[in-house]
Design an enzyme around this catalytic site. Sequence first.
Site, PDB file in Angstrom:
ATOM      1  N   LYS A 259       0.823  -1.212   0.000  1.00  0.00           N
ATOM      2  CA  LYS A 259       0.000   0.000   0.000  1.00  0.00           C
ATOM      3  C   LYS A 259       0.864   1.273   0.000  1.00  0.00           C
ATOM      4  CE  LYS A 259      -4.118  -2.122   2.029  1.00  0.00           C
ATOM      5  NZ  LYS A 259      -5.224  -1.922   3.007  1.00  0.00           N
TER       6      LYS A 259
ATOM      7  N   TYR B 203     -12.399  -2.143  -4.225  1.00  0.00           N
ATOM      8  CA  TYR B 203     -12.977  -2.300  -2.882  1.00  0.00           C
ATOM      9  C   TYR B 203     -14.500  -2.228  -2.891  1.00  0.00           C
ATOM     10  CZ  TYR B 203      -8.429  -2.099  -0.500  1.00  0.00           C
ATOM     11  OH  TYR B 203      -7.161  -2.368  -0.040  1.00  0.00           O
TER      12      TYR B 203
ATOM     13  N   PHE C 247     -15.731   3.446   6.617  1.00  0.00           N
ATOM     14  CA  PHE C 247     -14.318   3.681   6.307  1.00  0.00           C
ATOM     15  C   PHE C 247     -14.037   3.765   4.812  1.00  0.00           C
ATOM     16  CE2 PHE C 247     -14.862  -0.947   6.789  1.00  0.00           C
ATOM     17  CZ  PHE C 247     -14.297  -1.428   5.618  1.00  0.00           C
TER      18      PHE C 247
ATOM     19  N   ARG D 298      -1.482 -14.264   4.264  1.00  0.00           N
ATOM     20  CA  ARG D 298      -2.201 -13.602   5.364  1.00  0.00           C
ATOM     21  C   ARG D 298      -1.438 -13.743   6.681  1.00  0.00           C
ATOM     22  NH1 ARG D 298      -7.036 -11.748   3.979  1.00  0.00           N
ATOM     23  NH2 ARG D 298      -8.017 -11.955   6.015  1.00  0.00           N
TER      24      ARG D 298
ATOM     25  N   THR E 184      -5.561  -7.552  10.138  1.00  0.00           N
ATOM     26  CA  THR E 184      -5.917  -6.317   9.417  1.00  0.00           C
ATOM     27  C   THR E 184      -5.666  -5.083  10.275  1.00  0.00           C
ATOM     28  OG1 THR E 184      -7.625  -7.537   8.221  1.00  0.00           O
ATOM     29  CG2 THR E 184      -7.803  -5.141   8.207  1.00  0.00           C
TER      30      THR E 184
ATOM     31  N   ARG F  13       2.178  -6.021   9.034  1.00  0.00           N
ATOM     32  CA  ARG F  13       1.360  -4.967   9.636  1.00  0.00           C
ATOM     33  C   ARG F  13       1.978  -4.485  10.960  1.00  0.00           C
ATOM     34  NH1 ARG F  13      -3.487  -7.680   7.222  1.00  0.00           N
ATOM     35  NH2 ARG F  13      -4.153  -6.322   5.522  1.00  0.00           N
TER      36      ARG F  13
ATOM     37  N   ASN G   3      -2.536   0.215   6.541  1.00  0.00           N
ATOM     38  CA  ASN G   3      -2.018  -1.011   7.160  1.00  0.00           C
ATOM     39  C   ASN G   3      -1.007  -1.760   6.287  1.00  0.00           C
ATOM     40  OD1 ASN G   3      -3.827  -1.972   5.300  1.00  0.00           O
ATOM     41  ND2 ASN G   3      -4.903  -3.348   6.692  1.00  0.00           N
TER      42      ASN G   3
ATOM     43  N   HIS H 106      -2.191  -5.478   1.506  1.00  0.00           N
ATOM     44  CA  HIS H 106      -3.464  -6.176   1.294  1.00  0.00           C
ATOM     45  C   HIS H 106      -3.155  -7.564   0.766  1.00  0.00           C
ATOM     46  CE1 HIS H 106      -7.447  -7.224  -0.214  1.00  0.00           C
ATOM     47  NE2 HIS H 106      -6.820  -7.646  -1.297  1.00  0.00           N
TER      48      HIS H 106
ATOM     49  N   GLU I  34      -9.296 -10.636  -7.941  1.00  0.00           N
ATOM     50  CA  GLU I  34      -8.375  -9.520  -7.730  1.00  0.00           C
ATOM     51  C   GLU I  34      -7.198  -9.554  -8.712  1.00  0.00           C
ATOM     52  OE1 GLU I  34      -9.483  -9.002  -2.995  1.00  0.00           O
ATOM     53  OE2 GLU I  34      -7.483  -9.716  -3.533  1.00  0.00           O
TER      54      GLU I  34
END
Length: 142
Positions: free
Chosen positions: A10, A50, A58, A86, A92, A103, A113, A116, A127
């Site tokens: 990100k 998203y 948010f 993950r 998250t 994270r 964060n 993704h 995706e």
Amino acid sequence: TVERTFSIVKPNAVAKNVIGAIYSRFEAAGLKIVAAKMVHLTREQAEGFYAEHKGRPFFDGLVDFMTSGPIMVQVLEGKDAVRRNREIMGATNPENALAGTLRADYADSLTENAAHGSDSLESAEREIAYFFANNEVCPRTR
Ligand code: CMP
């Protein structure tokens, strides 16, 4: 089983100059990068990616953040790639992320964060197709 999952570094992590550090985490865990590129999302692209979160409180802040600077998008391949990615990312919410996860080390907030990762094989397929044409992803060798 060997899987492919989708991953984003990100804008806050790109700004921190830790693209390589994050890629090293993937590689050290046995995940191969089989596609990658840098993109600066338009609002339309971020809202589309998203879309499942549209209407959530948010959402606008998430789109603001995701369009605030360039990101890296990549496809990761390896054994149990969805779950493994993950685990590497951590929870998250960085307040809940275990020490040593992406994270825990690079997030600034729940929105900023750092990374993704797809939450399922079905999400991964969608995706990956959102960002990559078939000829931009390495063909499978197995
Ligand atoms: P990501 O895995 O990219 O998917 C949606 C993102 O929304 C999530 O990571 C967070 O960065 C962001 N987000 C912000 N607030 C929330 C929230 N309350 N619950 C879930 N995700 C949130």
